[in-house]
Design a protein around this motif. Structure first.
Motif, PDB file in Angstrom:
ATOM      1  N   LYS A   1      -8.255 -10.297 -24.355  1.00  0.00           N
ATOM      2  CA  LYS A   1      -9.677 -10.091 -24.597  1.00  0.00           C
ATOM      3  C   LYS A   1      -9.904  -9.250 -25.843  1.00  0.00           C
ATOM      4  O   LYS A   1     -10.887  -9.434 -26.564  1.00  0.00           O
ATOM      5  CB  LYS A   1     -10.323  -9.418 -23.382  1.00  0.00           C
ATOM      6  CG  LYS A   1     -10.370 -10.286 -22.132  1.00  0.00           C
ATOM      7  CD  LYS A   1     -11.042  -9.543 -20.989  1.00  0.00           C
ATOM      8  CE  LYS A   1     -11.069 -10.389 -19.725  1.00  0.00           C
ATOM      9  NZ  LYS A   1     -11.724  -9.669 -18.592  1.00  0.00           N
ATOM     10  N   SER A   2      -8.975  -8.339 -26.110  1.00  0.00           N
ATOM     11  CA  SER A   2      -9.111  -7.475 -27.276  1.00  0.00           C
ATOM     12  C   SER A   2      -9.023  -8.274 -28.579  1.00  0.00           C
ATOM     13  O   SER A   2      -9.681  -7.933 -29.571  1.00  0.00           O
ATOM     14  CB  SER A   2      -8.032  -6.387 -27.266  1.00  0.00           C
ATOM     15  OG  SER A   2      -6.742  -6.969 -27.234  1.00  0.00           O
ATOM     16  N   ASP A   3      -8.204  -9.350 -28.582  1.00  0.00           N
ATOM     17  CA  ASP A   3      -8.086 -10.187 -29.780  1.00  0.00           C
ATOM     18  C   ASP A   3      -9.408 -10.879 -30.074  1.00  0.00           C
ATOM     19  O   ASP A   3      -9.841 -10.959 -31.222  1.00  0.00           O
ATOM     20  CB  ASP A   3      -6.986 -11.231 -29.591  1.00  0.00           C
ATOM     21  CG  ASP A   3      -5.605 -10.600 -29.452  1.00  0.00           C
ATOM     22  OD1 ASP A   3      -5.405  -9.508 -30.022  1.00  0.00           O
ATOM     23  OD2 ASP A   3      -4.750 -11.183 -28.772  1.00  0.00           O
ATOM     24  N   LEU A   4     -10.045 -11.402 -29.020  1.00  0.00           N
ATOM     25  CA  LEU A   4     -11.340 -12.052 -29.189  1.00  0.00           C
ATOM     26  C   LEU A   4     -12.401 -11.033 -29.583  1.00  0.00           C
ATOM     27  O   LEU A   4     -13.258 -11.303 -30.435  1.00  0.00           O
ATOM     28  CB  LEU A   4     -11.748 -12.762 -27.897  1.00  0.00           C
ATOM     29  CG  LEU A   4     -13.114 -13.457 -27.930  1.00  0.00           C
ATOM     30  CD1 LEU A   4     -13.145 -14.558 -28.974  1.00  0.00           C
ATOM     31  CD2 LEU A   4     -13.468 -14.014 -26.561  1.00  0.00           C
ATOM     32  N   GLN A   5     -12.345  -9.858 -28.980  1.00  0.00           N
ATOM     33  CA  GLN A   5     -13.329  -8.826 -29.288  1.00  0.00           C
ATOM     34  C   GLN A   5     -13.243  -8.415 -30.756  1.00  0.00           C
ATOM     35  O   GLN A   5     -14.271  -8.129 -31.388  1.00  0.00           O
ATOM     36  CB  GLN A   5     -13.117  -7.607 -28.388  1.00  0.00           C
ATOM     37  CG  GLN A   5     -14.239  -6.581 -28.470  1.00  0.00           C
ATOM     38  CD  GLN A   5     -15.588  -7.154 -28.063  1.00  0.00           C
ATOM     39  OE1 GLN A   5     -15.724  -7.731 -26.977  1.00  0.00           O
ATOM     40  NE2 GLN A   5     -16.587  -7.005 -28.925  1.00  0.00           N
ATOM     41  N   GLU A   6     -12.037  -8.413 -31.318  1.00  0.00           N
ATOM     42  CA  GLU A   6     -11.873  -8.087 -32.735  1.00  0.00           C
ATOM     43  C   GLU A   6     -12.607  -9.096 -33.613  1.00  0.00           C
ATOM     44  O   GLU A   6     -13.228  -8.724 -34.616  1.00  0.00           O
ATOM     45  CB  GLU A   6     -10.392  -8.048 -33.094  1.00  0.00           C
ATOM     46  CG  GLU A   6      -9.664  -6.803 -32.607  1.00  0.00           C
ATOM     47  CD  GLU A   6      -8.213  -6.778 -33.052  1.00  0.00           C
ATOM     48  OE1 GLU A   6      -7.826  -7.646 -33.878  1.00  0.00           O
ATOM     49  OE2 GLU A   6      -7.457  -5.913 -32.576  1.00  0.00           O
ATOM     50  N   LEU A   7     -12.536 -10.371 -33.247  1.00  0.00           N
ATOM     51  CA  LEU A   7     -13.230 -11.399 -34.016  1.00  0.00           C
ATOM     52  C   LEU A   7     -14.745 -11.242 -33.884  1.00  0.00           C
ATOM     53  O   LEU A   7     -15.481 -11.396 -34.870  1.00  0.00           O
ATOM     54  CB  LEU A   7     -12.797 -12.797 -33.563  1.00  0.00           C
ATOM     55  CG  LEU A   7     -11.333 -13.171 -33.795  1.00  0.00           C
ATOM     56  CD1 LEU A   7     -11.066 -14.584 -33.285  1.00  0.00           C
ATOM     57  CD2 LEU A   7     -10.974 -13.064 -35.266  1.00  0.00           C
ATOM     58  N   LEU A   8     -15.211 -10.948 -32.676  1.00  0.00           N
ATOM     59  CA  LEU A   8     -16.647 -10.723 -32.476  1.00  0.00           C
ATOM     60  C   LEU A   8     -17.112  -9.506 -33.269  1.00  0.00           C
ATOM     61  O   LEU A   8     -18.196  -9.528 -33.884  1.00  0.00           O
ATOM     62  CB  LEU A   8     -16.948 -10.535 -30.986  1.00  0.00           C
ATOM     63  CG  LEU A   8     -16.803 -11.769 -30.088  1.00  0.00           C
ATOM     64  CD1 LEU A   8     -16.945 -11.377 -28.619  1.00  0.00           C
ATOM     65  CD2 LEU A   8     -17.853 -12.825 -30.446  1.00  0.00           C
ATOM     66  N   ASP A   9     -16.303  -8.457 -33.268  1.00  0.00           N
ATOM     67  CA  ASP A   9     -16.649  -7.252 -34.035  1.00  0.00           C
ATOM     68  C   ASP A   9     -16.690  -7.558 -35.528  1.00  0.00           C
ATOM     69  O   ASP A   9     -17.529  -7.024 -36.265  1.00  0.00           O
ATOM     70  CB  ASP A   9     -15.641  -6.137 -33.754  1.00  0.00           C
ATOM     71  CG  ASP A   9     -15.741  -5.594 -32.338  1.00  0.00           C
ATOM     72  OD1 ASP A   9     -16.774  -5.831 -31.687  1.00  0.00           O
ATOM     73  OD2 ASP A   9     -14.780  -4.939 -31.881  1.00  0.00           O
TER      74      ASP A   9
END
Length: 211
Positions: A79-87
């Protein structure tokens, strides 16, 4: 008075044009200096978004949590990898994320209008083609394939005859996407091999007339 069957039968031979919806992606998204995966995520999410009266006519997407997005992408990532892209997208101000107080973890992704200039260029991505790419690729590679498809569409200028012919070089697309030509060449081959685009090579033969 005509009965109902006769009225309905009157329109039996009426031809209805197939409707193929499309998403609009501004070319400005490629000039934000964000990663290829982030651009692909923007394209992916915007293809699911719809115009919302709640956000003054802007496109938006309601999500329950980041896991829902990973499942849509069929991506076995953290989830952190996806959150980085959203950020990354939010820092570039191409999306806004509104966290709802209730229920917990539910959030909206809002797509602000990037440029209000009437001359700003856009890429038209047809939903049927986007879905076809989704059916054949997953995760990070899905995002990269979507970017390649968008780059090719950027070289197509549809007019009244609905031209769908791409006449630019891959170097032109690589320049728009700001990626190396070799990576684009691999993606272009994948698009051809999976019947997303058709490729025809013309050879000009020079000959001399003996007059």
């Amino acid at each position: 008075m005509q009965n109902q069957e006769k009225i309905i039968a009157k329109y039996d031979k009426t031809k209805i044009k197939n409707y193929n919806s499309f998403a609009i992606v501004p070319l400005e998204i490629f000039q934000k200096g964000i990663s290829r995966e982030a651009v692909g995520l923007y394209i992916f999410l915007s293809s699911y978004a719809g115009v919302s009266p709640h956000y003054e006519g802007k496109k938006s997407l309601i999500m329950h949590n980041t896991q829902d997005i990973l499942q849509l992408l069929r991506w076995k990532a953290n989830k952190s990898d996806l959150q980085e892209l959203l950020d990354e997208l939010q820092s570039a101000k191409v999306i806004q994320i509104y966290n709802r107080p209730e229920p917990r973890n539910k959030f909206d992704i809002i797509f602000p209008r990037l440029k209000r200039d009437e001359n700003a260029r856009f890429v038209k991505l047809y939903a049927s083609t986007v879905r076809k790419i989704e059916s054949k690729a997953t995760g990070k590679w899905l995002l990269r394939r979507l970017v390649a498809y968008a780059g090719i569409r950027a070289g197509i200028f549809e007019n009244s005859t609905s031209s769908q012919i791409f006449e630019q070089s891959l170097a032109y697309v690589a320049q728009i996407l700001e990626i190396d030509s070799e990576s684009l060449r691999h993606s272009f081959k994948w698009l051809r091999d999976n019947d997303i685009v058709a490729f025809y090579k013309w050879q000009i033969v020079k000959f001399k007339l003996n007059i």
